[in-house]
Design a protein around this motif. Structure first.
Motif, short mmCIF file in Angstrom:
data_model
loop_
_atom_site.label_atom_id
_atom_site.label_comp_id
_atom_site.label_asym_id
_atom_site.label_seq_id
_atom_site.Cartn_x
_atom_site.Cartn_y
_atom_site.Cartn_z
N HIS A 92 -45.08 19.53 -10.72
CA HIS A 92 -46.48 19.85 -11.02
C HIS A 92 -46.70 20.02 -12.53
O HIS A 92 -45.93 20.68 -13.22
N ASN A 93 -47.74 19.37 -13.03
CA ASN A 93 -48.18 19.48 -14.42
C ASN A 93 -47.24 18.83 -15.44
O ASN A 93 -47.40 19.04 -16.64
N TYR A 94 -46.27 18.07 -14.95
CA TYR A 94 -45.38 17.34 -15.84
C TYR A 94 -45.25 15.89 -15.37
O TYR A 94 -45.40 15.60 -14.18
N ASP A 95 -44.95 15.00 -16.31
CA ASP A 95 -44.75 13.60 -15.98
C ASP A 95 -43.58 13.48 -15.00
O ASP A 95 -42.51 14.04 -15.22
N SER A 96 -43.81 12.76 -13.91
CA SER A 96 -42.76 12.57 -12.91
C SER A 96 -43.09 11.32 -12.11
O SER A 96 -44.11 10.67 -12.33
N GLU A 97 -42.24 10.98 -11.15
CA GLU A 97 -42.44 9.75 -10.38
C GLU A 97 -43.68 9.82 -9.50
O GLU A 97 -44.31 8.81 -9.23
N CYS A 98 -44.02 11.01 -9.02
CA CYS A 98 -45.26 11.25 -8.28
C CYS A 98 -45.42 10.25 -7.12
O CYS A 98 -46.34 9.45 -7.09
N ARG A 99 -44.50 10.33 -6.17
CA ARG A 99 -44.47 9.37 -5.06
C ARG A 99 -44.39 10.08 -3.71
O ARG A 99 -43.98 11.24 -3.61
#
Length: 540
Positions: A92-99
């Motif tokens: 949450h609230n950080y750049d990540s793969e978000c999948r």
């Protein structure tokens, strides 16, 4: 789908568990395993497996607290959300793969109402493509340049594209189609490819290249080696090579590959054995019917894993017992000990699946953790391990919880009695004996013969290692790992830890190219990159 759940630090029952851990159940006490029908009561079941856990340092009070921990942390709700498409691969609230995390959709293909229809629809499309391809192989529609059938597959991949599929192939060799053989190349070490290619008649071989991104350094390097060997033998690589890759990746090229099968962003590499990553190779070696049996076994566990009652949910119970040993009793490693030679590569797969998933030191909010997450996972088959490292398990200063895996019957049904018992009976007797010995220990006047006991174990037991039970076993451990990640409030689905090394390796390779022939050695390149990297942020 975003919810706030308790984790292992904020769950109200934590205080009760910490109090129980001050004086855990004493397995060395006389009658400890026979009181209150403990052995009969501390058993859980799946369709095929029985989990025997009376040799864990727990009692009914601890079990009730672990149930409360699972409820307070919303483990079943999170697992159900995962299967239905929640975006859980994120910080949450950080750049990540978000999948999304939808490896379970690959085996939800048998359901009339799949949990995530779009992903399961894609899985069905790919499995039908694979069925058609395998039918063409079996019927002789697809043959080599001389009209001969393909009898061998060389699978090229690394990490999740190698360890899981390879371990399952080894486990199910007894069910392979006649004359079908699979070889694997993973390591960028050129000796790995050289050894395999010495054993293979490439004219009769399909080459299965597996990379989601289509850019994996080790895989593309090994592909080039094999393609060069095909060309040297006068063979057309486009008539021998298959691609398992992401749709639209550099490897998604019909001019270069005989067939392409797709893997999707929502399936992590270490959870990909039931996707095309494993299915292409397993379908070739086992045939479609046995592939379906394997996938169906996994799907039964996915459904069972949504049961909120821990004593009816083996993956959840294993996860909670592991957290009890790791976080409350302070044990840092866990040994996976299959009493089945066919599972000789399964601990290596679980090592990756567990340690890459839960080897994290920040939570899902990006905050540094103050408690332990994933343990070190390791193991080898019994009885070989008994003659190697069990000395430490019994009498060492490190207490290592052990998870035994066994089967009542052997695969090939080629056994005989020696000294009144079969080899399979001897195998099972050893497994049971080790579990009891680690739990109860031994008192003796000679200190060299003292076994302290109280070393927790559990036993996963099934009738036979088959495609169905292998599917169940794989899904049990996948779900166990995921439940533990939820408890620790970490993202079990990315692997940033492998990225920095890849980037720095790229820099060193650039230096090797630039300095070729000037006499600089590996030590110089190490020093240059180290000096330029120290205490700096490295971007991908």
């Amino acid at each position: 789908m975003t919810h706030s759940y308790h984790d292992i630090t904020t769950a109200p029952v934590r205080v009760k568990l910490e109090k129980s851990a001050e004086n855990p159940y004493n397995l060395t006490r006389e009658g400890a395993l026979t009181d209150d029908k403990r052995v009969e009561r501390y058993v859980a079941h799946t369709a095929s497996f029985k989990l025997m856990y009376s040799t864990q340092r727990i009692n009914d009070s601890v079990l009730n607290s672990l149930q409360q921990l699972a409820d307070e942390c919303g483990l079943i709700k999170q697992f159900a959300e995962m299967r239905r498409g929640a975006v859980l691969n994120k910080i949450h609230n950080y750049d990540s793969e978000c999948r999304q995390v939808l490896h379970t959709s690959c085996r939800d293909i048998f359901s009339d109402s799949p949990k995530e229809a779009n992903a399961t629809g894609q899985a069905r499309v790919e499995i039908e493509k694979l069925r058609a391809f395998l039918d063409d192989l079996d019927s002789g529609k697809i043959v080599n340049e001389k009209g001969k059938t393909f009898t061998t597959m060389v699978t090229i991949g690394i990490g999740g594209s190698d360890l899981g599929p390879r371990s399952i192939y080894e486990a199910l060799k007894a069910y392979s189609k006649d004359s079908r053989v699979v070889h694997f190349i993973a390591n960028v070490d050129p000796d790995d490819a050289a050894r395999v290619l010495e054993e293979v008649d490439l004219s009769r071989a399909l080459v299965n290249i597996v990379s989601k991104s289509g850019t994996t350094l080790e895989t593309l390097t090994n592909e080039s080696i094999v393609v060069e060997r095909l060309l040297a033998a006068g063979l057309n690589p486009a008539k021998h090579c298959l691609a398992v890759t992401g749709q639209g990746s550099p490897m998604d090229n019909p001019q270069k590959y005989l067939r392409s099968f797709y893997m999707f962003d929502y399936i992590g590499g270490r959870y990909s054995s039931t996707s095309m990553v494993g299915a292409v190779m397993l379908g070739f070696s086992l045939g479609v019917e046995n592939l379906d049996r394997f996938l169906h076994g996994a799907s039964t566990i996915d459904d069972l894993a949504e049961n909120a009652a821990i004593q009816q949910n083996i993956p959840l119970l294993l996860a909670l017992l592991g957290v009890w040993n790791h976080n409350f009793l302070g044990m840092d490693t866990v040994a996976i000990l299959p009493y089945s030679q066919a599972l000789h590569r399964f601990p290596a797969h679980l090592q990756q699946c567990d340690m890459e998933s839960n080897g994290k030191s920040i939570n899902r909010q990006g905050q540094k953790l103050s408690y332990k997450t994933g343990p070190v996972v390791w193991g080898e088959p019994g009885t070989n391990g008994q003659h190697a490292f069990y000395q430490l398990l019994h009498q060492g200063t490190e207490i290592v919880p052990a998870e035994f895996i066994g089967f009542r019957n052997c695969q090939y049904q080629k056994d005989l009695q020696v000294s009144g018992t079969t080899s399979q009976q001897k195998l099972m007797a050893n497994m049971l004996a080790q579990s009891i010995a680690m739990a109860t220990g031994q008192k003796h006047e000679n200190p060299n013969k003292v076994f302290s006991g109280n070393r927790p174990t559990s036993i996963l037991l099934a009738d036979k290692l088959t495609p169905e039970t292998m599917g169940e076993l794989l899904a049990i451990y996948e779900a166990k790992i995921i439940f533990q990640g939820f408890l620790w409030n970490i993202n079990s689905f990315d692997q940033e830890g492998v990225q920095l090394g890849k980037i720095l390796a790229g820099r060193i390779l650039e230096q090797m190219q630039a300095r070729r022939g000037n006499g600089d050695g590996i030590e110089t390149q190490f020093l240059d990159v180290a000096e330029n990297t120290a205490n700096t942020t490295v971007e991908r």
